[in-house]
Every structure is written in C-alpha cells, then in structure tokens.
Design a protein around this motif. Sequence first.
Motif, PDB file in Angstrom:
ATOM      1  N   MET A 116       1.931  -7.096   0.787  1.00 39.35           N
ATOM      2  CA  MET A 116       2.497  -5.687  -0.022  1.00 39.35           C
ATOM      3  C   MET A 116       2.238  -4.642  -0.109  1.00 39.35           C
ATOM      4  O   MET A 116       3.655  -4.249   0.138  1.00 39.35           O
ATOM      5  CB  MET A 116       3.334  -6.723  -0.853  1.00 39.35           C
ATOM      6  CG  MET A 116       3.041  -8.289  -1.744  1.00 39.35           C
ATOM      7  SD  MET A 116       3.024  -8.891  -3.130  1.00 39.35           S
ATOM      8  CE  MET A 116       4.960  -8.687  -3.637  1.00 39.35           C
ATOM      9  N   ILE A 117       1.083  -4.283  -0.211  1.00 46.85           N
ATOM     10  CA  ILE A 117       1.388  -2.706  -0.220  1.00 46.85           C
ATOM     11  C   ILE A 117       1.416  -2.011   1.169  1.00 46.85           C
ATOM     12  O   ILE A 117       2.074  -1.058   2.118  1.00 46.85           O
ATOM     13  CB  ILE A 117      -0.691  -2.576  -0.742  1.00 46.85           C
ATOM     14  CG1 ILE A 117      -0.244  -2.759  -1.807  1.00 46.85           C
ATOM     15  CG2 ILE A 117      -0.197  -0.639   0.084  1.00 46.85           C
ATOM     16  CD1 ILE A 117      -1.752  -1.756  -2.690  1.00 46.85           C
ATOM     17  N   HIS A 118       0.798  -2.651   2.287  1.00 43.61           N
ATOM     18  CA  HIS A 118       1.214  -2.673   3.657  1.00 43.61           C
ATOM     19  C   HIS A 118       2.462  -2.622   4.437  1.00 43.61           C
ATOM     20  O   HIS A 118       3.340  -1.623   5.391  1.00 43.61           O
ATOM     21  CB  HIS A 118       0.106  -3.464   4.908  1.00 43.61           C
ATOM     22  CG  HIS A 118      -1.386  -3.638   4.210  1.00 43.61           C
ATOM     23  ND1 HIS A 118      -1.760  -2.637   5.373  1.00 43.61           N
ATOM     24  CD2 HIS A 118      -2.029  -4.474   4.063  1.00 43.61           C
ATOM     25  CE1 HIS A 118      -2.786  -2.323   5.234  1.00 43.61           C
ATOM     26  NE2 HIS A 118      -3.082  -3.118   4.393  1.00 43.61           N
ATOM     27  N   ASN A 119       3.672  -3.957   3.675  1.00 42.86           N
ATOM     28  CA  ASN A 119       4.840  -3.891   3.812  1.00 42.86           C
ATOM     29  C   ASN A 119       4.755  -2.459   3.494  1.00 42.86           C
ATOM     30  O   ASN A 119       6.440  -1.963   3.704  1.00 42.86           O
ATOM     31  CB  ASN A 119       5.447  -5.311   3.167  1.00 42.86           C
ATOM     32  CG  ASN A 119       5.614  -6.282   3.783  1.00 42.86           C
ATOM     33  OD1 ASN A 119       4.541  -6.315   5.193  1.00 42.86           O
ATOM     34  ND2 ASN A 119       5.888  -7.231   3.536  1.00 42.86           N
ATOM     35  N   VAL A 124       8.219   2.808   5.948  1.00 40.43           N
ATOM     36  CA  VAL A 124       8.629   4.410   5.146  1.00 40.43           C
ATOM     37  C   VAL A 124       8.803   4.906   6.624  1.00 40.43           C
ATOM     38  O   VAL A 124      10.148   5.474   6.903  1.00 40.43           O
ATOM     39  CB  VAL A 124       7.183   4.901   5.193  1.00 40.43           C
ATOM     40  CG1 VAL A 124       7.317   6.613   5.462  1.00 40.43           C
ATOM     41  CG2 VAL A 124       7.257   4.710   3.608  1.00 40.43           C
ATOM     42  N   ASP A 125       8.427   3.731   8.031  1.00 36.41           N
ATOM     43  CA  ASP A 125       9.197   3.968   8.930  1.00 36.41           C
ATOM     44  C   ASP A 125       8.886   2.612   9.960  1.00 36.41           C
ATOM     45  O   ASP A 125       8.453   2.950  10.548  1.00 36.41           O
ATOM     46  CB  ASP A 125       8.272   5.122   9.760  1.00 36.41           C
ATOM     47  CG  ASP A 125       8.815   5.854  11.472  1.00 36.41           C
ATOM     48  OD1 ASP A 125       9.650   4.780  11.792  1.00 36.41           O
ATOM     49  OD2 ASP A 125       8.898   6.447  11.703  1.00 36.41           O
ATOM     50  N   PRO A 126       9.618   2.046   9.670  1.00 34.64           N
ATOM     51  CA  PRO A 126       9.507   0.503  10.337  1.00 34.64           C
ATOM     52  C   PRO A 126       8.858   0.342  11.557  1.00 34.64           C
ATOM     53  O   PRO A 126       8.199  -0.355  12.386  1.00 34.64           O
ATOM     54  CB  PRO A 126      10.070  -0.251   9.883  1.00 34.64           C
ATOM     55  CG  PRO A 126      10.871   0.158   8.893  1.00 34.64           C
ATOM     56  CD  PRO A 126      10.772   1.447   8.581  1.00 34.64           C
ATOM     57  N   GLN A 127       9.916   1.408  13.233  1.00 34.30           N
ATOM     58  CA  GLN A 127       9.862   1.293  13.891  1.00 34.30           C
ATOM     59  C   GLN A 127       8.404   1.897  14.537  1.00 34.30           C
ATOM     60  O   GLN A 127       7.694   0.928  15.542  1.00 34.30           O
ATOM     61  CB  GLN A 127      10.290   2.636  14.478  1.00 34.30           C
ATOM     62  CG  GLN A 127      10.977   2.185  15.977  1.00 34.30           C
ATOM     63  CD  GLN A 127      11.793   2.526  16.921  1.00 34.30           C
ATOM     64  OE1 GLN A 127      12.839   3.487  15.537  1.00 34.30           O
ATOM     65  NE2 GLN A 127      12.622   2.781  17.800  1.00 34.30           N
ATOM     66  N   SER A 128       7.739   2.920  13.367  1.00 32.35           N
ATOM     67  CA  SER A 128       6.450   3.104  14.742  1.00 32.35           C
ATOM     68  C   SER A 128       5.362   2.849  13.554  1.00 32.35           C
ATOM     69  O   SER A 128       4.171   2.544  13.920  1.00 32.35           O
ATOM     70  CB  SER A 128       6.619   4.757  14.340  1.00 32.35           C
ATOM     71  OG  SER A 128       6.401   5.684  12.830  1.00 32.35           O
ATOM     72  N   ARG A 129       5.462   2.718  12.462  1.00 36.13           N
ATOM     73  CA  ARG A 129       4.615   1.826  11.705  1.00 36.13           C
ATOM     74  C   ARG A 129       3.750  -0.035  12.097  1.00 36.13           C
ATOM     75  O   ARG A 129       2.971  -0.244  10.916  1.00 36.13           O
ATOM     76  CB  ARG A 129       4.847   1.510   9.905  1.00 36.13           C
ATOM     77  CG  ARG A 129       4.439   3.737   9.700  1.00 36.13           C
ATOM     78  CD  ARG A 129       3.849   3.640   8.152  1.00 36.13           C
ATOM     79  NE  ARG A 129       4.617   4.809   7.821  1.00 36.13           N
ATOM     80  CZ  ARG A 129       4.133   5.729   6.692  1.00 36.13           C
ATOM     81  NH1 ARG A 129       3.922   4.657   5.924  1.00 36.13           N
ATOM     82  NH2 ARG A 129       3.292   6.845   7.096  1.00 36.13           N
ATOM     83  N   PHE A 130       5.513  -0.586  12.241  1.00 39.05           N
ATOM     84  CA  PHE A 130       4.599  -1.528  12.621  1.00 39.05           C
ATOM     85  C   PHE A 130       3.911  -2.310  13.816  1.00 39.05           C
ATOM     86  O   PHE A 130       3.546  -3.302  12.951  1.00 39.05           O
ATOM     87  CB  PHE A 130       6.645  -2.892  13.402  1.00 39.05           C
ATOM     88  CG  PHE A 130       6.034  -4.257  13.562  1.00 39.05           C
ATOM     89  CD1 PHE A 130       6.485  -4.483  12.747  1.00 39.05           C
ATOM     90  CD2 PHE A 130       6.178  -4.448  14.590  1.00 39.05           C
ATOM     91  CE1 PHE A 130       6.313  -6.477  12.827  1.00 39.05           C
ATOM     92  CE2 PHE A 130       5.545  -6.022  14.967  1.00 39.05           C
ATOM     93  CZ  PHE A 130       5.815  -6.958  13.905  1.00 39.05           C
ATOM     94  N   GLY A 134       2.555  -3.463   9.521  1.00 38.31           N
ATOM     95  CA  GLY A 134       2.458  -4.633   9.784  1.00 38.31           C
ATOM     96  C   GLY A 134       1.085  -5.622  10.530  1.00 38.31           C
ATOM     97  O   GLY A 134       1.558  -6.645   9.721  1.00 38.31           O
ATOM     98  N   MET A 135       0.484  -5.276  11.253  1.00 33.00           N
ATOM     99  CA  MET A 135      -0.418  -6.014  11.560  1.00 33.00           C
ATOM    100  C   MET A 135      -1.332  -6.000  10.290  1.00 33.00           C
ATOM    101  O   MET A 135      -1.973  -6.945  10.479  1.00 33.00           O
ATOM    102  CB  MET A 135      -0.984  -5.743  12.868  1.00 33.00           C
ATOM    103  CG  MET A 135       0.370  -5.628  14.519  1.00 33.00           C
ATOM    104  SD  MET A 135       0.042  -7.290  14.566  1.00 33.00           S
ATOM    105  CE  MET A 135       2.232  -7.808  13.395  1.00 33.00           C
ATOM    106  N   LEU A 136      -1.887  -4.992   9.947  1.00 32.56           N
ATOM    107  CA  LEU A 136      -2.233  -5.235   8.881  1.00 32.56           C
ATOM    108  C   LEU A 136      -1.912  -6.234   7.829  1.00 32.56           C
ATOM    109  O   LEU A 136      -3.081  -7.009   7.199  1.00 32.56           O
ATOM    110  CB  LEU A 136      -2.555  -3.543   8.335  1.00 32.56           C
ATOM    111  CG  LEU A 136      -3.766  -2.981   8.992  1.00 32.56           C
ATOM    112  CD1 LEU A 136      -3.595  -1.272   8.851  1.00 32.56           C
ATOM    113  CD2 LEU A 136      -5.242  -3.203   9.367  1.00 32.56           C
ATOM    114  N   GLY A 137      -0.636  -6.214   7.588  1.00 31.63           N
ATOM    115  CA  GLY A 137       0.071  -6.798   6.604  1.00 31.63           C
ATOM    116  C   GLY A 137      -0.303  -8.325   6.799  1.00 31.63           C
ATOM    117  O   GLY A 137      -0.790  -9.176   5.882  1.00 31.63           O
ATOM    118  N   ALA A 138      -0.351  -8.741   7.749  1.00 30.73           N
ATOM    119  CA  ALA A 138      -0.007  -9.800   8.879  1.00 30.73           C
ATOM    120  C   ALA A 138      -1.982 -10.416   8.070  1.00 30.73           C
ATOM    121  O   ALA A 138      -1.979 -11.870   8.215  1.00 30.73           O
ATOM    122  CB  ALA A 138       0.206 -10.433  10.066  1.00 30.73           C
ATOM    123  N   ASP A 139      -2.578  -9.722   8.889  1.00 26.58           N
ATOM    124  CA  ASP A 139      -4.017  -9.800   8.387  1.00 26.58           C
ATOM    125  C   ASP A 139      -4.796 -10.357   7.338  1.00 26.58           C
ATOM    126  O   ASP A 139      -4.795 -11.254   7.367  1.00 26.58           O
ATOM    127  CB  ASP A 139      -4.872  -8.780   9.241  1.00 26.58           C
ATOM    128  CG  ASP A 139      -6.644  -9.162   9.210  1.00 26.58           C
ATOM    129  OD1 ASP A 139      -6.915  -9.901   9.546  1.00 26.58           O
ATOM    130  OD2 ASP A 139      -7.339  -9.149   8.293  1.00 26.58           O
TER     131      ASP A 139
END
Length: 213
Positions: A116-119, A124-130, A134-139
Amino acid sequence: MKKLFLSTLLFMAVSTYAQTNFEKAVTDKISKMEQAKTPEDFTAVSNDFARIGDKEKTQWLPYYYAAQASIEKGRNLMRTGKLTELDAIAAEAQNNLDKASDLSKDNAEIFILQKMIHNLKMMVDPQSRFMSEGMLGADALAKAEKLDPENPRISLLKAEDIYYTPEQFGGSKSKGLEMFQKSLDQFKVYQPKTTLDPNWGKGEAEYFLSNKP
C-alpha cells in the motif's frame, strides 16, 4: 514455599494487568482510526500508536497501526486529488512500518502495508513510477501471499489493482468485482491470530460489491 506462591501470583496479576492495559490502549486507538475522517484525525491516531510502540518497545502491532493510519491519511488525500503530499506521507508510514518489521520478520500483514505504501508513491506520478513502485508493490504482495495465501486483504488489494487499472493496461471492472467477492468469501472464514491482529478490509469489499454497475 508460601512466599514463592504469593510472589508468583503477584507476578501473574501484574503481567495480566499490564497486558490488559496494552490491549485496551491498542483497541481504543483502532476504534479512533475507524472513526477518523480527516487527515488531521489520521495524523493524531498515527502519533498515538507510535507512542504506544515506543513505550512497549517489543510489540509490532502499534507501529503497524501507526503506519496504517498514515496510509489511510494518504488515501484520504488521494481521493481529493492532493497527490503532491503522498511522498511525505508514504515516508511517515515507512518509518513506522520498518519498526514493525524489525520486531516481526516474515509477517504477511506487514508486506500488505508495504504494498500500500508503494501504491501511494506510485500515485504521485503513475506513468513514470509504475515500473518502479508498481513492481515493488507487486513483489511485496507476492511475499505476503507466500506467507499467508488465504489472507483476504491480499485479494482485496489485488481487486483494487484490477478494478482501477484501465482496460488497455490489463484492468477489468468485472474481474475486479470477482476478486472483491473472493476477498469477501475469505473474510467469512479467516481468523486473525489474536484479538489485536489486523481485521480490516471487509467493509471495503462489501462496498464495491453493493455498488457494482
């Protein structure tokens, strides 16, 4: 022998009293967090939990809930479009979650909050941070699932991801609702380890399912 017996009884009584005070303090703050509505409310609750953690020193749950309160503050601001504040709030949450993690290794609930923190940071900037957040959150969520595969909060976060991701990027409202239903089914049978352990999320699954198109 009589003195030893009395000393043992006194120790047990003091231990029970202290434990009861700790449980009451945590329960009271959980209730406050559930009633919180504003960012200021969540900040106050997070600080209260952190103080309990600093006093107890060996208990991971106060720091966990301090982190959760900060995350909920971030989600509150996210809904009102105040995305520039999310990095600072994520850092607050991470500080307390790291303390919880130091006290309780390989804990699925801690990995769930990490996701949830990674989310928050990604939003803040989904396009550049996915590709990073996004990958860290999935992990983090994958680690949680390996430790506790039937945890309904894992399915809840998966449901959110699928539901809110645009279809061109693999999202689906209908598949998201199916995952919310899976989460709700899991909530019906899942038992927290103790009365103080995390037990949140059922209301959110119910909300999405009751408001589906």
